[in-house]
Design a protein around this motif. Structure first.
Motif, PDB file in Angstrom:
ATOM      1  N   THR A 127       8.240  -4.362  -0.942  1.00 50.05           N
ATOM      2  CA  THR A 127       8.172  -3.089  -1.667  1.00 50.05           C
ATOM      3  C   THR A 127       9.081  -3.083  -2.894  1.00 50.05           C
ATOM      4  OG1 THR A 127       9.796  -2.240  -0.100  1.00 50.05           O
ATOM      5  CG2 THR A 127       7.478  -1.673   0.298  1.00 50.05           C
ATOM      6  N   ILE A 187       0.849  -1.186   0.000  1.00 48.00           N
ATOM      7  CA  ILE A 187       0.000   0.000   0.000  1.00 48.00           C
ATOM      8  C   ILE A 187       0.891   1.244   0.000  1.00 48.00           C
ATOM      9  CG2 ILE A 187      -1.970  -1.167   1.061  1.00 48.00           C
ATOM     10  CD1 ILE A 187      -1.120   0.049   3.766  1.00 48.00           C
ATOM     11  N   LEU A 188       0.264   2.375  -0.182  1.00 45.50           N
ATOM     12  CA  LEU A 188       0.998   3.627  -0.296  1.00 45.50           C
ATOM     13  C   LEU A 188       1.929   3.874   0.888  1.00 45.50           C
ATOM     14  CD1 LEU A 188       1.564   6.261  -1.791  1.00 45.50           C
ATOM     15  CD2 LEU A 188      -0.438   7.235  -0.654  1.00 45.50           C
ATOM     16  N   THR A 189       1.470   3.617   2.099  1.00 46.36           N
ATOM     17  CA  THR A 189       2.329   3.875   3.258  1.00 46.36           C
ATOM     18  C   THR A 189       3.566   2.974   3.239  1.00 46.36           C
ATOM     19  OG1 THR A 189       0.961   2.400   4.608  1.00 46.36           O
ATOM     20  CG2 THR A 189       0.520   4.777   4.783  1.00 46.36           C
ATOM     21  N   ASP A 190       3.424   1.733   2.739  1.00 41.37           N
ATOM     22  CA  ASP A 190       4.598   0.855   2.589  1.00 41.37           C
ATOM     23  C   ASP A 190       5.625   1.508   1.669  1.00 41.37           C
ATOM     24  OD1 ASP A 190       3.411  -1.228   4.102  1.00 41.37           O
ATOM     25  OD2 ASP A 190       2.503  -2.106   2.297  1.00 41.37           O
ATOM     26  N   LEU A 221       5.917   4.710   0.821  1.00 42.17           N
ATOM     27  CA  LEU A 221       6.476   5.944   1.384  1.00 42.17           C
ATOM     28  C   LEU A 221       7.563   5.630   2.418  1.00 42.17           C
ATOM     29  CD1 LEU A 221       3.225   8.066   1.765  1.00 42.17           C
ATOM     30  CD2 LEU A 221       5.028   8.313   0.023  1.00 42.17           C
ATOM     31  N   GLU A 222       7.312   4.639   3.276  1.00 43.99           N
ATOM     32  CA  GLU A 222       8.320   4.228   4.262  1.00 43.99           C
ATOM     33  C   GLU A 222       9.563   3.680   3.571  1.00 43.99           C
ATOM     34  OE1 GLU A 222       6.279   1.471   6.812  1.00 43.99           O
ATOM     35  OE2 GLU A 222       5.002   3.045   7.664  1.00 43.99           O
ATOM     36  N   CYS A 223       9.361   2.913   2.528  1.00 42.76           N
ATOM     37  CA  CYS A 223      10.478   2.353   1.757  1.00 42.76           C
ATOM     38  C   CYS A 223      11.314   3.468   1.138  1.00 42.76           C
ATOM     39  CB  CYS A 223       9.919   1.439   0.660  1.00 42.76           C
ATOM     40  SG  CYS A 223      11.127   0.911  -0.556  1.00 42.76           S
ATOM     41  N   ARG A 224      10.662   4.457   0.561  1.00 39.84           N
ATOM     42  CA  ARG A 224      11.360   5.582  -0.071  1.00 39.84           C
ATOM     43  C   ARG A 224      12.189   6.357   0.957  1.00 39.84           C
ATOM     44  NH1 ARG A 224       7.304   8.415  -3.413  1.00 39.84           N
ATOM     45  NH2 ARG A 224       7.640   6.599  -4.714  1.00 39.84           N
ATOM     46  N   GLU A 225      11.612   6.584   2.142  1.00 43.27           N
ATOM     47  CA  GLU A 225      12.350   7.291   3.192  1.00 43.27           C
ATOM     48  C   GLU A 225      13.548   6.488   3.679  1.00 43.27           C
ATOM     49  OE1 GLU A 225      10.482   9.363   6.303  1.00 43.27           O
ATOM     50  OE2 GLU A 225       8.780   9.978   5.062  1.00 43.27           O
TER      51      GLU A 225
END
Length: 169
Positions: free
Chosen positions: A82, A7-10, A12-16
């Motif tokens: 991810t 999901i999107l939060t996964d 976003l956390e991966c990108r950070e």
């Protein structure tokens, strides 16, 4: 496309987390970075076929760096839901790394699926000298992405066909 959905939060956390690893590598090595992952639309970012494609891209990168005498000073590889990621700190000029990465993205049979970023010593990501071509229509990929010209299902179908053809050989 089959596999574990994210999901999107996964993402976003991966990108950070990726950005933090990149900052750490830059600080510790002082070398430009090659950050390699896959361009996969939709909620499934990896599976057995995508991992094989990623490993082929990794091998292409290693071979090209070796052939040009560009030493890898540090590396890290991750395989998460991810997606598959590789980070190399390379003792080379960022422009040489960008040329090498564009060549692989444009000439490898699966290169259109590869996302190879070059980050210079100051942390700035280098831009491509030319736009990428759309996987579906061959037009500028950025235009198709912004206008959502092609559906995720259509892109996934094309990716699966590319993977089938590549893995068959």
């Amino acid at each position: 496309m089959t596999g574990i959905e994210v999901i999107l939060t996964d993402m976003l956390e991966c990108r950070e987390a990726r950005a933090a690893r990149q900052r750490q590598f830059l600080m510790e090595t002082g070398c430009p970075l090659l950050s390699f992952s896959m361009n996969i639309p939709g909620p499934v970012k990896t599976n057995a076929a995508l991992l094989r494609a990623f490993l082929s891209g990794r091998e292409a990168l290693r071979t090209a760096l070796h052939e040009q005498g560009l030493p890898i000073r540090r590396e890290a590889e991750r395989h998460e839901k991810t997606g598959d990621e590789l980070l190399y700190a390379v003792d080379a000029e960022p422009s040489a790394l960008k040329a090498l990465s564009v060549r692989i993205e444009e000439h490898h049979p699966l290169g259109r699926l590869f996302d190879i970023d070059v980050i210079d010593r100051s942390g700035r990501k280098l831009s491509r000298p030319t736009q990428r071509r759309c996987l579906i229509c061959g037009g500028p990929a950025q235009d198709c992405a912004h206008s959502r010209r092609h559906s995720v299902a259509e892109m996934q179908e094309r990716i699966e066909a590319l993977l089938r053809d590549f893995l068959r050989d």
